[in-house]
Write an enzyme that holds these catalytic residues in place. Structure first.
Site, mmCIF file in Angstrom:
data_model
loop_
_atom_site.group_PDB
_atom_site.id
_atom_site.type_symbol
_atom_site.label_atom_id
_atom_site.label_comp_id
_atom_site.label_asym_id
_atom_site.label_seq_id
_atom_site.Cartn_x
_atom_site.Cartn_y
_atom_site.Cartn_z
ATOM 1 C CG HIS A 196 -0.166 0.250 2.365
ATOM 2 N ND1 HIS A 196 -0.440 1.147 3.222
ATOM 3 C CD2 HIS A 196 0.480 -0.579 3.331
ATOM 4 C CE1 HIS A 196 0.130 1.201 4.505
ATOM 5 N NE2 HIS A 196 0.513 -0.168 4.358
ATOM 6 C CB CYS A 232 -1.424 9.116 18.548
ATOM 7 S SG CYS A 232 -2.612 9.214 19.661
HETATM 8 N N1 PLP Z 1 8.728 0.131 7.720
HETATM 9 C C1 PLP Z 1 8.344 1.477 7.435
HETATM 10 C C2 PLP Z 1 9.525 2.198 7.269
HETATM 11 C C3 PLP Z 1 7.161 1.951 7.235
HETATM 12 O O1 PLP Z 1 7.058 3.250 6.947
HETATM 13 C C4 PLP Z 1 5.852 1.230 7.656
HETATM 14 C C5 PLP Z 1 4.781 1.846 7.679
HETATM 15 O O2 PLP Z 1 4.623 3.012 7.610
HETATM 16 C C6 PLP Z 1 6.244 -0.108 7.984
HETATM 17 C C7 PLP Z 1 7.517 -0.627 8.163
HETATM 18 C C8 PLP Z 1 5.006 -0.923 8.342
HETATM 19 O O3 PLP Z 1 4.426 -1.333 7.129
HETATM 20 P P1 PLP Z 1 2.562 -1.836 7.169
HETATM 21 O O4 PLP Z 1 2.105 -0.820 7.959
HETATM 22 O O5 PLP Z 1 2.263 -1.835 5.775
HETATM 23 O O6 PLP Z 1 3.033 -3.256 7.748
#
Ligand code: PLP
Length: 387
Positions: free
Chosen positions: A202, A326
């Site tokens: 996503h 948060c």
């Molecule tokens: N790693 C990073 C750098 C992220 O920005 C995010 C989500 O914002 C994640 C891992 C986790 O991804 P997900 O929420 O799609 O599992």
């Protein structure tokens, strides 16, 4: 309907129309279980193979090195837990950084409870980890170095190639959380020496609840989820076929437009940064101006509360984000802002805008105008500054 200006593409992205078009038949007509031997199941299997190939092509690797997961969090957990369980060390040691996403940080915290040692490396004022610090942190019991490709709050791009080179020289596995970088900037895993890479659908205009872990050829990956033996016995559970079709299409479409998108976003990024810094007194850019994802703008405005600005922007239909996370209803200062040397109070001043290919210059003009009004209002109400 209220106007919507979406400037939070690091949080999530709008799926490409091609992604939705590709997915729908796998919810309606082709609903077969890929493990079933008949034609309907075979169709699902074929679609998954094609998706795996499209993703592999974007990284210039073999399809067998791609394992589908439920997203970045699962891929990160898997990479870390695999490195620990595969090691023969009694108390293995992991090196990571203070600015990782909580998918890495909280997995490390959890592993620490079972005896794993973790070093959280500092970063410089630009949010970049120094390769010499990585090298110095390596010990005989180090089994993994995990450094994010690019930071999710301030967009700082890490010296991945150099860190991977150090890891290999010292015979340590190298993992990168590329959730914010994949689909935004070019990544060549083999050339860059990456052993394990996490990505999330996503974040590059694909569906939520989809992701993948790349594990280089020759690495004897071990499963984290046990069951019916799907994903070549590495990740059990009936596959999310529509999601897998969607992430593959998103990867393909992102790769097709990558160069053009980067150039376009860079122009918009420079435009927004310059306008904010010149038109809003006491504003500054957080993170590096150059070693930065082309879609990330993270600014602070002295004396102005980031979450308050984000709430006011929302009233005018602008989606942005404050750096503070948060958790369980408690506002906490961003660990990333603190790591780049901001005080607790300064950490609350950060505002993040993250661009997508759909944004226009006119939207940014609107955003700056609204932002200036918000700042004026907040400064007037606190009676301290003038815009
Ligand atoms: N790693 C990073 C750098 C992220 O920005 C995010 C989500 O914002 C994640 C891992 C986790 O991804 P997900 O929420 O799609 O599992």
């Amino acid at each position: 309907m209220k106007r919507l200006v979406y400037l939070d593409n690091a949080a999530t992205t709008q799926p490409f129309p091609e992604v939705l078009d590709a997915m729908i038949p796998y919810y309606s007509r082709y609903y077969g279980n890929p493990s079933s031997g008949y034609e309907l199941g075979e169709e699902s299997k074929r679609a998954m193979s094609l998706s795996r190939k499209w993703i592999a092509d974007t990284l210039q690797v073999a399809p067998e090195t791609i394992y589908f997961t439920s997203g970045g969090t699962e891929s990160d957990n898997w990479a870390l837990m695999f490195a620990v369980s595969a090691s023969k060390k009694r108390a293995p040691h992991i090196i990571t950084t203070a600015i990782e996403h909580h998918a890495i940080l909280n997995t490390c915290k959890n592993l620490e409870k079972s005896g794993v040692r973790v070093t959280y490396l500092p970063v410089n004022r630009n949010g970049i980890v120094l390769p010499e610090h990585v090298e110095r942190a390596i010990r005989p019991d180090t089994v993994l170095i995990s450094v994010m490709y690019a930071n999710n709050e301030i967009g700082s791009i890490q010296p991945i190639r150099k860190i991977a080179e150090i890891a290999h020289r010292r015979k340590v596995l190298f993992h990168t959380d590329a959730v914010q970088a994949y689909g935004q900037i070019p990544i060549l895993v083999k050339e860059e020496g990456i052993d394990l890479l996490s990505a999330s659908g996503h974040k590059f205009n694909g569906p939520k609840g989809t992701g993948f872990l790349y594990a280089r050829q020759g690495l004897k990956l071990q499963p984290m989820i046990h069951g019916g033996g799907q994903e070549r016995k590495m990740r059990s559970g009936t596959e999310n076929v529509p999601g897998i079709v969607g992430i593959g299409m998103a990867a393909r479409c992102s790769a097709e437009i990558l160069e053009k998108k980067m150039r376009y976003e860079k122009r918009l990024q420079n435009y927004l940064i310059d306008r904010i810094l010149t038109e809003i007194p006491e504003s500054c850019l957080n993170g590096s101006r150059t070693k930065r994802l082309p879609n990330n703008i993270n600014i602070s405005i002295a004396g102005i509360n980031g979450p308050a600005v984000v709430a006011l922007l929302d009233l005018e239909g602008i989606c942005a984000s404050s750096a503070s996370a948060c958790s369980a209803g408690i506002q906490k200062a961003s660990h990333v802002q603190l790591a780049i040397g901001k005080s607790e109070q300064q950490a609350y001043e950060a505002i993040r805008f993250t661009l997508g290919v759909h944004n226009t210059r006119e939207e940014l003009d609107y955003t700056v105008d609204v932002l200036k009004q918000c700042v004026k209002r907040l400064r007037e109400s606190s009676g301290c500054h003038e815009v």
